[in-house]
Motif scaffolding. Structure first.
Motif, PDB file in Angstrom:
ATOM      1  N   VAL A 123     -18.945  20.881 -28.829  1.00 34.14           N
ATOM      2  CA  VAL A 123     -20.172  20.067 -28.883  1.00 34.14           C
ATOM      3  C   VAL A 123     -20.513  19.807 -30.347  1.00 34.14           C
ATOM      4  O   VAL A 123     -20.537  20.756 -31.145  1.00 34.14           O
ATOM      5  CB  VAL A 123     -21.353  20.828 -28.234  1.00 34.14           C
ATOM      6  N   LEU A 124     -20.753  18.558 -30.700  1.00 30.90           N
ATOM      7  CA  LEU A 124     -21.082  18.247 -32.091  1.00 30.90           C
ATOM      8  C   LEU A 124     -22.381  18.939 -32.512  1.00 30.90           C
ATOM      9  O   LEU A 124     -23.343  18.967 -31.739  1.00 30.90           O
ATOM     10  CB  LEU A 124     -21.247  16.730 -32.273  1.00 30.90           C
ATOM     11  N   ILE A 125     -22.399  19.479 -33.714  1.00 31.79           N
ATOM     12  CA  ILE A 125     -23.629  20.054 -34.267  1.00 31.79           C
ATOM     13  C   ILE A 125     -24.533  18.896 -34.691  1.00 31.79           C
ATOM     14  O   ILE A 125     -24.119  18.048 -35.488  1.00 31.79           O
ATOM     15  CB  ILE A 125     -23.312  20.959 -35.480  1.00 31.79           C
ATOM     16  N   PRO A 126     -25.744  18.813 -34.157  1.00 34.00           N
ATOM     17  CA  PRO A 126     -26.629  17.703 -34.531  1.00 34.00           C
ATOM     18  C   PRO A 126     -26.872  17.659 -36.035  1.00 34.00           C
ATOM     19  O   PRO A 126     -26.971  18.697 -36.685  1.00 34.00           O
ATOM     20  CB  PRO A 126     -27.923  18.006 -33.789  1.00 34.00           C
ATOM     21  N   ARG A 127     -26.967  16.445 -36.580  1.00 31.12           N
ATOM     22  CA  ARG A 127     -27.135  16.243 -38.015  1.00 31.12           C
ATOM     23  C   ARG A 127     -28.561  15.780 -38.337  1.00 31.12           C
ATOM     24  O   ARG A 127     -29.230  15.162 -37.502  1.00 31.12           O
ATOM     25  CB  ARG A 127     -26.153  15.175 -38.521  1.00 31.12           C
ATOM     26  N   PRO A 128     -28.991  16.028 -39.584  1.00 35.98           N
ATOM     27  CA  PRO A 128     -30.352  15.622 -39.985  1.00 35.98           C
ATOM     28  C   PRO A 128     -30.601  14.120 -39.837  1.00 35.98           C
ATOM     29  O   PRO A 128     -31.706  13.701 -39.521  1.00 35.98           O
ATOM     30  CB  PRO A 128     -30.433  16.042 -41.449  1.00 35.98           C
ATOM     31  N   GLU A 129     -29.556  13.301 -40.068  1.00 38.97           N
ATOM     32  CA  GLU A 129     -29.736  11.841 -39.935  1.00 38.97           C
ATOM     33  C   GLU A 129     -30.182  11.480 -38.519  1.00 38.97           C
ATOM     34  O   GLU A 129     -30.970  10.559 -38.308  1.00 38.97           O
ATOM     35  CB  GLU A 129     -28.433  11.086 -40.241  1.00 38.97           C
ATOM     36  N   THR A 130     -29.652  12.227 -37.550  1.00 38.48           N
ATOM     37  CA  THR A 130     -29.986  11.931 -36.152  1.00 38.48           C
ATOM     38  C   THR A 130     -31.444  12.295 -35.863  1.00 38.48           C
ATOM     39  O   THR A 130     -32.112  11.642 -35.058  1.00 38.48           O
ATOM     40  CB  THR A 130     -28.999  12.674 -35.219  1.00 38.48           C
ATOM     41  N   GLU A 131     -31.931  13.308 -36.573  1.00 36.66           N
ATOM     42  CA  GLU A 131     -33.361  13.616 -36.455  1.00 36.66           C
ATOM     43  C   GLU A 131     -34.180  12.416 -36.936  1.00 36.66           C
ATOM     44  O   GLU A 131     -35.191  12.045 -36.315  1.00 36.66           O
ATOM     45  CB  GLU A 131     -33.721  14.837 -37.312  1.00 36.66           C
ATOM     46  N   GLU A 132     -33.711  11.792 -38.019  1.00 34.58           N
ATOM     47  CA  GLU A 132     -34.425  10.613 -38.544  1.00 34.58           C
ATOM     48  C   GLU A 132     -34.457   9.501 -37.500  1.00 34.58           C
ATOM     49  O   GLU A 132     -35.468   8.832 -37.312  1.00 34.58           O
ATOM     50  CB  GLU A 132     -33.740  10.085 -39.806  1.00 34.58           C
ATOM     51  N   LEU A 133     -33.315   9.301 -36.823  1.00 33.40           N
ATOM     52  CA  LEU A 133     -33.248   8.246 -35.804  1.00 33.40           C
ATOM     53  C   LEU A 133     -34.283   8.502 -34.703  1.00 33.40           C
ATOM     54  O   LEU A 133     -35.021   7.600 -34.296  1.00 33.40           O
ATOM     55  CB  LEU A 133     -31.831   8.190 -35.212  1.00 33.40           C
ATOM     56  N   VAL A 134     -34.348   9.739 -34.243  1.00 32.88           N
ATOM     57  CA  VAL A 134     -35.287  10.064 -33.164  1.00 32.88           C
ATOM     58  C   VAL A 134     -36.730   9.879 -33.648  1.00 32.88           C
ATOM     59  O   VAL A 134     -37.592   9.365 -32.909  1.00 32.88           O
ATOM     60  CB  VAL A 134     -35.044  11.497 -32.626  1.00 32.88           C
ATOM     61  N   GLU A 135     -36.984  10.249 -34.894  1.00 33.99           N
ATOM     62  CA  GLU A 135     -38.349  10.066 -35.431  1.00 33.99           C
ATOM     63  C   GLU A 135     -38.736   8.581 -35.442  1.00 33.99           C
ATOM     64  O   GLU A 135     -39.863   8.219 -35.088  1.00 33.99           O
ATOM     65  CB  GLU A 135     -38.446  10.648 -36.845  1.00 33.99           C
ATOM     66  N   ILE A 136     -37.783   7.729 -35.838  1.00 36.22           N
ATOM     67  CA  ILE A 136     -38.049   6.279 -35.829  1.00 36.22           C
ATOM     68  C   ILE A 136     -38.368   5.833 -34.399  1.00 36.22           C
ATOM     69  O   ILE A 136     -39.332   5.117 -34.143  1.00 36.22           O
ATOM     70  CB  ILE A 136     -36.814   5.495 -36.357  1.00 36.22           C
ATOM     71  N   MET A 137     -37.540   6.296 -33.467  1.00 38.60           N
ATOM     72  CA  MET A 137     -37.714   5.864 -32.068  1.00 38.60           C
ATOM     73  C   MET A 137     -39.065   6.325 -31.505  1.00 38.60           C
ATOM     74  O   MET A 137     -39.739   5.584 -30.801  1.00 38.60           O
ATOM     75  CB  MET A 137     -36.575   6.424 -31.209  1.00 38.60           C
ATOM     76  N   LEU A 138     -39.440   7.559 -31.826  1.00 36.73           N
ATOM     77  CA  LEU A 138     -40.696   8.081 -31.273  1.00 36.73           C
ATOM     78  C   LEU A 138     -41.906   7.268 -31.739  1.00 36.73           C
ATOM     79  O   LEU A 138     -42.918   7.194 -31.047  1.00 36.73           O
ATOM     80  CB  LEU A 138     -40.869   9.560 -31.659  1.00 36.73           C
ATOM     81  N   LYS A 139     -41.765   6.613 -32.905  1.00 30.14           N
ATOM     82  CA  LYS A 139     -42.876   5.795 -33.403  1.00 30.14           C
ATOM     83  C   LYS A 139     -42.904   4.432 -32.709  1.00 30.14           C
ATOM     84  O   LYS A 139     -43.927   3.779 -32.644  1.00 30.14           O
ATOM     85  CB  LYS A 139     -42.717   5.572 -34.909  1.00 30.14           C
ATOM     86  N   GLU A 140     -41.737   3.973 -32.216  1.00 28.19           N
ATOM     87  CA  GLU A 140     -41.641   2.579 -31.749  1.00 28.19           C
ATOM     88  C   GLU A 140     -41.616   2.405 -30.228  1.00 28.19           C
ATOM     89  O   GLU A 140     -41.980   1.356 -29.721  1.00 28.19           O
ATOM     90  CB  GLU A 140     -40.343   1.953 -32.302  1.00 28.19           C
ATOM     91  N   ILE A 141     -41.149   3.390 -29.521  1.00 27.26           N
ATOM     92  CA  ILE A 141     -40.863   3.209 -28.089  1.00 27.26           C
ATOM     93  C   ILE A 141     -42.117   3.395 -27.240  1.00 27.26           C
ATOM     94  O   ILE A 141     -42.883   4.336 -27.469  1.00 27.26           O
ATOM     95  CB  ILE A 141     -39.804   4.239 -27.648  1.00 27.26           C
ATOM     96  N   PRO A 142     -42.317   2.538 -26.230  1.00 26.57           N
ATOM     97  CA  PRO A 142     -43.467   2.735 -25.340  1.00 26.57           C
ATOM     98  C   PRO A 142     -43.371   4.084 -24.604  1.00 26.57           C
ATOM     99  O   PRO A 142     -42.272   4.554 -24.308  1.00 26.57           O
ATOM    100  CB  PRO A 142     -43.353   1.579 -24.335  1.00 26.57           C
ATOM    101  N   ALA A 143     -44.525   4.664 -24.330  1.00 26.36           N
ATOM    102  CA  ALA A 143     -44.571   6.026 -23.777  1.00 26.36           C
ATOM    103  C   ALA A 143     -43.821   6.142 -22.455  1.00 26.36           C
ATOM    104  O   ALA A 143     -43.288   7.201 -22.131  1.00 26.36           O
ATOM    105  CB  ALA A 143     -46.027   6.448 -23.601  1.00 26.36           C
TER     106      ALA A 143
END
Ligand SMILES: C[S@@+](CC[C@H](N)C(=O)[O-])C[C@H]1O[C@@H](n2cnc3c(N)ncnc32)[C@H](O)[C@@H]1O
Length: 312
Positions: A123-143
């Motif tokens: 299983v790939l070890i999650p990377r910090p960049e992917t945390e950034e992606l999720v943070e962007i999404m959490l700001k933009e995506i409807p609930a």
């Protein structure tokens, strides 16, 4: 997914003024001054394979996160009395690290956006960049969005979105049974509500009735030829299936996911991709060619082209 970790070669072999500077930096670390016998032993063992800086960092993780020493005691240089079992445990940890196994696999966990995710070889070890992606999404995506995560791995993206958007419906695919088993465990442990499916995105024919507001993917995007610049702890231990695409077709996964998006995304639905920093413009052009609107690149915290977002 930044795959090049600390430049060990450079720090390991530096000579002259660099070495003097490095030793000066080491002296500034309190644990150097008060280093106890166990820490000394750990450092000596690890410095056979790692830079002094990396050995210091690993030593703190081993003592404080794995052997249960308090951080205060560690930095005060208080010695640890290890039982025979703990001594054997420490020997096992050091042996795995000397084989360049990533510390996250040795620990069995990693942190992603403040939550603890299980990880294991396969299983790939999650990377910090992917945390950034999720943070962007959490700001933009409807609930209440319907979200599909393609190539979920440990489930870090899907589970984090499900936790951050409790009213969203999150589905996650992966071709690897091993990855899905880990993702399931993370979903259960973190009490998220992701639905998982074993699926090869390159060949699957999904149900036409499924509709999503968002498709997200951090697919394999490292070129085979980039292997030459990668560290042993990645190359020897992380799954090739999660990392590599053929040199001849760097956009393989993005093109296919964009095609699927034409069927699965609602009008105005969004694609969120993590990308190889060398292929931002090519990804945007490919998405434009497939009729996606407003395709654009976002940079990661290091200033590299790292994410592409587009609307159907
Ligand atoms: C770069 S990893 C990303 C894992 C996780 N999403 C993350 O960000 O840490 C890519 C994932 O895609 C999966 N994968 C590779 N080929 C696939 C395919 N043909 N269909 C579905 N998933 C695939 C791998 O098993 C791996 O888990």
């Amino acid at each position: 997914m930044s795959l090049l970790s600390i430049d060990t070669e450079k720090t390991r072999h530096c000579k002259g003024p660099d070495t003097v500077f490095r030793n000066f930096l080491l002296l500034l670390q309190p644990e150097f001054i008060f280093m106890n016998l166990t820490t000394q032993h750990i450092r000596t063992e690890l410095e056979r394979c790692y830079s002094a800086q990396e050995a210091a960092c690993l030593s703190r993780i081993i003592c404080c996160e794995m052997l249960g020493q308090s951080t205060v005691d560690y930095y005060l240089g208080k010695d640890m009395i290890l039982s025979l079992k703990e001594k054997q445990e420490l020997d096992g940890i050091l042996s795995r690290l000397r084989d360049f196994e990533p510390i996250q696999y040795v620990q069995g966990t990693t942190s992603f956006l403040g939550r603890t995710f299980r990880v294991a070889p396969g299983v790939l070890i999650p990377r910090p960049e992917t945390e950034e992606l999720v943070e962007i999404m959490l700001k933009e995506i409807p609930a209440d969005a319907r979200i599909l995560d393609i190539g979920t791995g440990s489930g870090c993206i899907a589970v984090s979105l499900s936790k951050g958007l409790p009213c969203a419906q999150v589905v996650a695919w992966d071709i690897s049974e091993e990855a899905l088993a880990t993702a399931h465990r993370n979903n259960d442990a973190l009490q998220a509500s992701v639905q998982f499916a074993l699926c090869d995105v390159l060949t699957c024919c999904p149900d036409q009735e499924d509709r999503y507001d968002v498709i997200v993917s951090n697919p394999p995007y490292v070129l085979e030829k980039e292997k030459l610049q990668m560290e042993r702890n990645v190359l020897d231990w992380e799954p090739s299936l999660a990392l590599f695409v053929p040199d001849t077709d760097p956009l393989l996964f993005y093109r296919r996911i964009a095609e699927l998006g034409q069927k699965l995304l609602v009008a105005g639905g969004k694609l969120y991709f993590e990308i190889n920093r060398a292929f931002g413009e090519a990804t945007v052009a490919m998405l434009g060619g497939q009729g996606y609107a407003n395709a654009h690149i976002l940079k990661d915290i290091s200033g590299n082209d790292r994410f592409v977002i587009a609307e159907r």
